[in-house]
Design a protein around this motif. Structure first.
Motif, mmCIF file in Angstrom:
data_model
loop_
_atom_site.group_PDB
_atom_site.id
_atom_site.type_symbol
_atom_site.label_atom_id
_atom_site.label_comp_id
_atom_site.label_asym_id
_atom_site.label_seq_id
_atom_site.Cartn_x
_atom_site.Cartn_y
_atom_site.Cartn_z
ATOM 1 N N GLU A 195 -50.184 7.803 -51.178
ATOM 2 C CA GLU A 195 -51.137 9.221 -51.281
ATOM 3 C C GLU A 195 -51.966 9.524 -49.983
ATOM 4 O O GLU A 195 -51.828 10.635 -49.666
ATOM 5 C CB GLU A 195 -52.065 9.111 -52.438
ATOM 6 N N ASP A 196 -52.061 8.334 -48.953
ATOM 7 C CA ASP A 196 -52.861 8.895 -47.866
ATOM 8 C C ASP A 196 -51.786 9.105 -46.950
ATOM 9 O O ASP A 196 -52.089 10.154 -46.229
ATOM 10 C CB ASP A 196 -53.460 7.504 -47.505
ATOM 11 N N TYR A 197 -50.457 8.815 -47.047
ATOM 12 C CA TYR A 197 -49.454 9.487 -46.061
ATOM 13 C C TYR A 197 -49.446 10.832 -46.502
ATOM 14 O O TYR A 197 -49.144 11.836 -45.588
ATOM 15 C CB TYR A 197 -48.333 8.693 -46.328
ATOM 16 N N TYR A 198 -49.219 11.166 -47.931
ATOM 17 C CA TYR A 198 -49.271 12.815 -48.270
ATOM 18 C C TYR A 198 -50.397 13.324 -47.693
ATOM 19 O O TYR A 198 -50.124 14.558 -47.054
ATOM 20 C CB TYR A 198 -49.158 12.759 -49.688
ATOM 21 N N ARG A 199 -51.571 12.852 -47.755
ATOM 22 C CA ARG A 199 -52.729 13.715 -46.959
ATOM 23 C C ARG A 199 -52.627 13.824 -45.582
ATOM 24 O O ARG A 199 -52.934 14.758 -45.251
ATOM 25 C CB ARG A 199 -53.932 12.804 -47.593
ATOM 26 N N ALA A 200 -52.141 12.762 -44.951
ATOM 27 C CA ALA A 200 -52.074 12.825 -43.593
ATOM 28 C C ALA A 200 -50.900 13.671 -43.318
ATOM 29 O O ALA A 200 -51.143 14.624 -42.129
ATOM 30 C CB ALA A 200 -51.676 11.459 -42.975
ATOM 31 N N THR A 201 -50.021 13.651 -43.897
ATOM 32 C CA THR A 201 -48.812 14.780 -43.659
ATOM 33 C C THR A 201 -49.505 16.370 -43.790
ATOM 34 O O THR A 201 -49.279 17.167 -42.827
ATOM 35 C CB THR A 201 -47.826 14.685 -44.489
ATOM 36 N N VAL A 202 -50.140 16.508 -44.739
ATOM 37 C CA VAL A 202 -50.885 17.826 -44.952
ATOM 38 C C VAL A 202 -51.899 18.340 -44.026
ATOM 39 O O VAL A 202 -52.003 19.223 -43.439
ATOM 40 C CB VAL A 202 -51.234 17.956 -46.530
ATOM 41 N N TRP A 203 -52.575 17.307 -43.540
ATOM 42 C CA TRP A 203 -53.521 17.577 -42.420
ATOM 43 C C TRP A 203 -53.126 17.778 -41.171
ATOM 44 O O TRP A 203 -53.364 18.740 -40.585
ATOM 45 C CB TRP A 203 -54.470 16.148 -42.358
ATOM 46 N N ASN A 204 -51.897 17.084 -40.913
ATOM 47 C CA ASN A 204 -51.043 17.356 -39.677
ATOM 48 C C ASN A 204 -50.637 19.014 -39.635
ATOM 49 O O ASN A 204 -50.796 19.723 -38.592
ATOM 50 C CB ASN A 204 -49.990 16.595 -39.408
ATOM 51 N N TRP A 205 -50.207 19.274 -40.845
ATOM 52 C CA TRP A 205 -49.704 20.660 -40.905
ATOM 53 C C TRP A 205 -50.721 21.830 -40.702
ATOM 54 O O TRP A 205 -50.818 22.760 -40.091
ATOM 55 C CB TRP A 205 -48.771 20.831 -42.217
ATOM 56 N N LEU B 76 -49.073 26.601 -50.246
ATOM 57 C CA LEU B 76 -49.435 26.050 -51.411
ATOM 58 C C LEU B 76 -48.552 26.758 -52.579
ATOM 59 O O LEU B 76 -48.109 25.960 -53.360
ATOM 60 C CB LEU B 76 -50.942 26.148 -51.654
ATOM 61 N N ARG B 77 -48.490 28.116 -52.638
ATOM 62 C CA ARG B 77 -47.771 28.728 -53.782
ATOM 63 C C ARG B 77 -46.108 28.277 -53.453
ATOM 64 O O ARG B 77 -45.525 28.069 -54.466
ATOM 65 C CB ARG B 77 -47.827 30.246 -53.699
ATOM 66 N N GLY B 78 -45.610 27.989 -52.207
ATOM 67 C CA GLY B 78 -44.355 27.787 -52.161
ATOM 68 C C GLY B 78 -44.177 26.246 -52.610
ATOM 69 O O GLY B 78 -43.089 25.914 -53.274
ATOM 70 N N ALA B 79 -45.303 25.431 -52.259
ATOM 71 C CA ALA B 79 -45.110 24.215 -52.911
ATOM 72 C C ALA B 79 -45.464 24.056 -54.534
ATOM 73 O O ALA B 79 -44.670 23.131 -55.213
ATOM 74 C CB ALA B 79 -46.357 23.310 -52.181
ATOM 75 N N ALA B 80 -45.853 24.825 -55.052
ATOM 76 C CA ALA B 80 -46.098 25.159 -56.484
ATOM 77 C C ALA B 80 -44.676 25.377 -57.042
ATOM 78 O O ALA B 80 -44.429 24.936 -58.342
ATOM 79 C CB ALA B 80 -47.285 26.151 -56.843
ATOM 80 N N VAL B 81 -44.021 26.345 -56.338
ATOM 81 C CA VAL B 81 -42.653 26.820 -56.920
ATOM 82 C C VAL B 81 -41.848 25.398 -56.899
ATOM 83 O O VAL B 81 -40.963 25.129 -57.878
ATOM 84 C CB VAL B 81 -41.951 28.002 -56.239
ATOM 85 N N LEU B 82 -41.860 24.636 -55.901
ATOM 86 C CA LEU B 82 -41.058 23.342 -55.668
ATOM 87 C C LEU B 82 -41.528 22.512 -56.644
ATOM 88 O O LEU B 82 -40.397 21.784 -57.497
ATOM 89 C CB LEU B 82 -41.413 22.828 -54.420
ATOM 90 N N ALA B 83 -42.641 22.390 -57.191
ATOM 91 C CA ALA B 83 -43.262 21.369 -58.286
ATOM 92 C C ALA B 83 -42.726 21.623 -59.518
ATOM 93 O O ALA B 83 -42.455 20.932 -60.305
ATOM 94 C CB ALA B 83 -44.803 21.489 -58.201
ATOM 95 N N ALA C 22 -46.263 17.718 -49.195
ATOM 96 C CA ALA C 22 -45.645 16.717 -48.329
ATOM 97 C C ALA C 22 -44.149 17.086 -48.218
ATOM 98 O O ALA C 22 -43.694 17.057 -47.039
ATOM 99 C CB ALA C 22 -45.944 15.364 -48.179
ATOM 100 N N ASP C 23 -43.542 17.273 -49.301
ATOM 101 C CA ASP C 23 -42.052 17.482 -49.274
ATOM 102 C C ASP C 23 -41.965 19.010 -48.722
ATOM 103 O O ASP C 23 -41.246 19.035 -47.752
ATOM 104 C CB ASP C 23 -41.713 17.851 -50.900
ATOM 105 N N ARG C 24 -42.979 19.820 -48.857
ATOM 106 C CA ARG C 24 -42.908 21.252 -48.275
ATOM 107 C C ARG C 24 -43.014 21.195 -46.573
ATOM 108 O O ARG C 24 -42.259 21.718 -45.728
ATOM 109 C CB ARG C 24 -43.795 21.976 -48.873
ATOM 110 N N VAL C 25 -43.839 20.336 -46.108
ATOM 111 C CA VAL C 25 -44.117 20.180 -44.815
ATOM 112 C C VAL C 25 -42.732 19.601 -44.188
ATOM 113 O O VAL C 25 -42.100 19.981 -43.243
ATOM 114 C CB VAL C 25 -45.184 18.994 -44.409
ATOM 115 N N HIS C 26 -42.051 18.545 -44.938
ATOM 116 C CA HIS C 26 -40.858 17.863 -44.398
ATOM 117 C C HIS C 26 -39.560 18.639 -44.469
ATOM 118 O O HIS C 26 -38.684 18.644 -43.891
ATOM 119 C CB HIS C 26 -40.719 16.496 -44.832
ATOM 120 N N GLY C 27 -39.588 19.548 -45.598
ATOM 121 C CA GLY C 27 -38.688 20.456 -45.877
ATOM 122 C C GLY C 27 -37.687 19.627 -46.611
ATOM 123 O O GLY C 27 -36.506 20.118 -46.957
ATOM 124 N N ARG C 28 -37.935 18.300 -47.203
ATOM 125 C CA ARG C 28 -36.961 17.523 -48.009
ATOM 126 C C ARG C 28 -38.015 16.580 -48.804
ATOM 127 O O ARG C 28 -39.174 16.531 -48.167
ATOM 128 C CB ARG C 28 -36.057 16.740 -47.223
#
Length: 231
Positions: free
Chosen positions: A196-206, A221-228, A177-183
């Motif tokens: 967690e439902d908000y996170y899922r909804a954000t990812v579904w929208n992307w 996913l790999r970009g988010a893995a680097v972020l994590a 979700a952070d990666r979708v928002h860019g922050r």
């Protein structure tokens, strides 16, 4: 609550099988509030249920943004799922075509109890099985069928020990979700479900945007893995 549809019959056609799948989704939704799934015919379905109020809504979407739905309430008639199938056909609601998978064996690697490792495994899995382009989870063919992003994450989380699944899974979805928002994502005050439902909804929208591919989803996913790994 009385079940909002007639007793299931043995499927005799694709429409009957669709209705039987949706009955199962409704049964699963009643104690939990909502269920997202894909029928055996490949249609993305969301069921929103309020057992206390006795209301159920079934919506079928395709990957081009069209949708049909049917609802019932405590004083209304049962859900007419055969008619919903007819409306879907008339509206041109088609199953989403899965992207062909890359050849080769399913990636086998240890999943450590970290959000970064979960996201890396999910990326490798998507590249192997292909991306299902609908925004709802591919709920019935966990290891071999084309998967949505959130499904691939769920499969990765299931490789972990039970005590790690909830916190690591939530952290992985949060980084997506952070990666979708860019922050760092902030759940808005009007949101009335879980974080967690908000996170899922954000990812579904992307993931439901036109033109998504397995390669693009794996890179996401790999970009988010680097972020994590660095946060």
């Amino acid at each position: 609550m009385t079940m909002p549809f007639p007793d299931p019959a043995v499927p005799r056609s694709t429409g009957d099988a669709f209705a039987q799948n949706v009955r199962r989704f409704v049964t699963e939704a009643l104690p939990h509030g909502n269920v997202y799934g894909v029928t055996a015919s490949g249609h993305s379905v969301t069921v929103c249920a309020d057992e206390a109020r006795g209301t159920v809504c079934v919506r079928v979407n395709d990957h081009e943004g069209r949708a049909v739905e049917t609802t019932t309430g405590p004083d209304g008639p049962p859900l007419d799922l055969p008619s919903l199938w007819v409306h879907m056909t008339e509206a041109g609601i088609r199953p989403a075509p899965p992207e062909p998978a890359e050849p080769g064996p399913r990636p086998r690697r240890h999943v450590r109890p970290t959000a970064s490792s979960v996201l890396e495994f999910a990326a490798a899995h998507l590249q192997h099985v292909g991306l299902h382009p609908g925004p709802w989870d591919w709920a019935r063919d966990a290891r071999t069928g084309p998967a949505t992003i959130t499904h691939a994450v769920t499969l990765a989380v299931r490789q972990l020990g039970y005590n790690h699944r909830a916190p690591v899974g939530a952290a992985a979805l949060g980084r997506l979700a952070d990666r979708v928002h860019g922050r760092p994502v902030v759940v808005p005050p009007w949101w009335n479900a879980s974080t967690e439902d908000y996170y899922r909804a954000t990812v579904w929208n992307w993931a439901s945007a036109p033109g998504r591919t397995a390669a693009g989803a794996a890179a996401f996913l790999r970009g988010a893995a680097v972020l994590a790994a660095t946060s």
